[in-house]
Design an enzyme around this catalytic site. Structure first.
Site, PDB file in Angstrom:
ATOM      1  N   ARG A 108       0.807  -1.220   0.000  1.00  0.00           N
ATOM      2  CA  ARG A 108       0.000   0.000   0.000  1.00  0.00           C
ATOM      3  C   ARG A 108       0.844   1.276   0.000  1.00  0.00           C
ATOM      4  NH1 ARG A 108      -3.912  -1.633   4.945  1.00  0.00           N
ATOM      5  NH2 ARG A 108      -1.868  -2.145   5.787  1.00  0.00           N
ATOM      6  N   ASP A 137      -4.448  -1.971  -2.262  1.00  0.00           N
ATOM      7  CA  ASP A 137      -4.930  -2.424  -0.963  1.00  0.00           C
ATOM      8  C   ASP A 137      -5.691  -3.719  -1.191  1.00  0.00           C
ATOM      9  OD1 ASP A 137      -6.128  -2.884   1.460  1.00  0.00           O
ATOM     10  OD2 ASP A 137      -6.741  -0.817   1.790  1.00  0.00           O
ATOM     11  N   ASN A 195       2.427 -12.824   1.791  1.00  0.00           N
ATOM     12  CA  ASN A 195       3.043 -12.197   2.957  1.00  0.00           C
ATOM     13  C   ASN A 195       2.203 -11.060   3.540  1.00  0.00           C
ATOM     14  OD1 ASN A 195       5.207 -11.886   4.829  1.00  0.00           O
ATOM     15  ND2 ASN A 195       5.895 -10.092   3.691  1.00  0.00           N
ATOM     16  N   TYR A 216      -6.413 -12.799  15.372  1.00  0.00           N
ATOM     17  CA  TYR A 216      -5.170 -12.951  14.598  1.00  0.00           C
ATOM     18  C   TYR A 216      -4.705 -14.410  14.647  1.00  0.00           C
ATOM     19  CZ  TYR A 216      -0.263 -12.373  13.268  1.00  0.00           C
ATOM     20  OH  TYR A 216       0.968 -12.480  12.657  1.00  0.00           O
ATOM     21  N   LYS A 250      -4.348 -17.078  11.427  1.00  0.00           N
ATOM     22  CA  LYS A 250      -3.105 -17.741  11.052  1.00  0.00           C
ATOM     23  C   LYS A 250      -3.209 -19.257  11.209  1.00  0.00           C
ATOM     24  CE  LYS A 250      -0.777 -14.130   9.790  1.00  0.00           C
ATOM     25  NZ  LYS A 250      -0.360 -13.947   8.378  1.00  0.00           N
ATOM     26  N   VAL A 270       9.270 -10.904  15.387  1.00  0.00           N
ATOM     27  CA  VAL A 270      10.146 -10.183  14.454  1.00  0.00           C
ATOM     28  C   VAL A 270       9.828  -8.696  14.624  1.00  0.00           C
ATOM     29  CG1 VAL A 270      10.880  -9.902  12.059  1.00  0.00           C
ATOM     30  CG2 VAL A 270      10.036 -12.127  12.864  1.00  0.00           C
ATOM     31  N   THR A 303       9.063  -6.008  13.215  1.00  0.00           N
ATOM     32  CA  THR A 303       8.528  -5.382  12.013  1.00  0.00           C
ATOM     33  C   THR A 303       7.874  -4.059  12.387  1.00  0.00           C
ATOM     34  OG1 THR A 303       6.401  -6.467  12.302  1.00  0.00           O
ATOM     35  CG2 THR A 303       8.071  -7.655  11.012  1.00  0.00           C
TER      36      THR A 303
END
Length: 218
Positions: free
Chosen positions: A11, A32, A59, A122, A126, A155, A157
């Site tokens: 995006r 998006d 991803n 979440y 997953k 991680v 991020t």
């Protein structure tokens, strides 16, 4: 794996331009993916640029933290984390089946493998992606296509940094739960993805691979 032509999406066009410059052969589409028709638009743009799609890496994702009764982004989280990867797999599979080869790598999360308190939606999304990847791997195994899911642990991020800054995550406390007491580096995740896409990895399919510095061990 050098010499491959890459097609990126996201995006933020500024970030896409930076990443495209890092690759010798790269093109991109700013979009998006939760918008109607986005997956079809991405597929057509990628196919036009690449000619054919040999590897799909799903991803894109979003994170929702908080008590279940307070979560508000249910539809968006499930769409981006589950529906979008499924739709993209649907789009690339016909050509992969014709060529009898292909690699699909879905990026899951350790939260989907073991669960995470205050991230129920979440984690559910997953976990669904893990189940989907295993089932699809069986479905396309005879077509020379591999499907695997990589589950990163903590991680650092931009998404995680944002949650730390908002006070939803305590960096010190979270790292105390990680046996190696460190963040997983993005390069570690990238290296596993590259490995799964190599011809030598054709025997690896339907696997849920945790890269979590020992977090999944408890």
């Amino acid at each position: 794996m050098s010499g491959l032509k890459v097609f990126l999406t996201g995006r933020d066009e500024g970030k896409l331009k930076i990443q495209a410059k890092k690759c010798e052969q790269a093109d991109y589409l700013k979009i998006d993916l939760i918008q109607d028709g986005a997956t079809e638009a991405l597929f057509e743009a990628a196919k036009s640029s690449l000619g054919q799609i040999d590897v799909l890496i799903n991803n894109a994702g979003t994170y929702e933290w908080g008590l279940l009764e307070r979560l508000e982004r249910l539809e968006e989280t499930l769409k981006l984390n589950v529906q979008v990867p499924i739709e993209l797999c649907q789009l690339v599979l016909p050509d992969m089946k014709k060529r009898k080869t292909g690699r699909i790598v879905n990026i899951g999360s350790i939260s989907g493998a073991v669960g995470e308190a205050n991230a129920s939606i979440y984690s559910a999304s997953k976990a669904a992606l893990i189940g989907f990847s295993k089932a699809l791997a069986l479905e396309v195994a005879a077509d020379g296509i591999t499907v695997n899911v990589v589950n990163p642990g903590w991680v650092k991020t931009p998404m995680v940094i944002s949650e730390i800054e908002r006070g939803n995550l305590d960096e010190e406390l979270e790292l105390e739960t990680v046996p190696q007491r460190r963040w997983v580096e993005p390069d570690e995740v990238a290296a596993m993805i590259v490995h799964l896409c190599k011809p030598q990895s054709r025997g690896i399919t339907g696997q849920s691979i945790n890269i979590c510095a020992g977090l999944s061990l408890g």
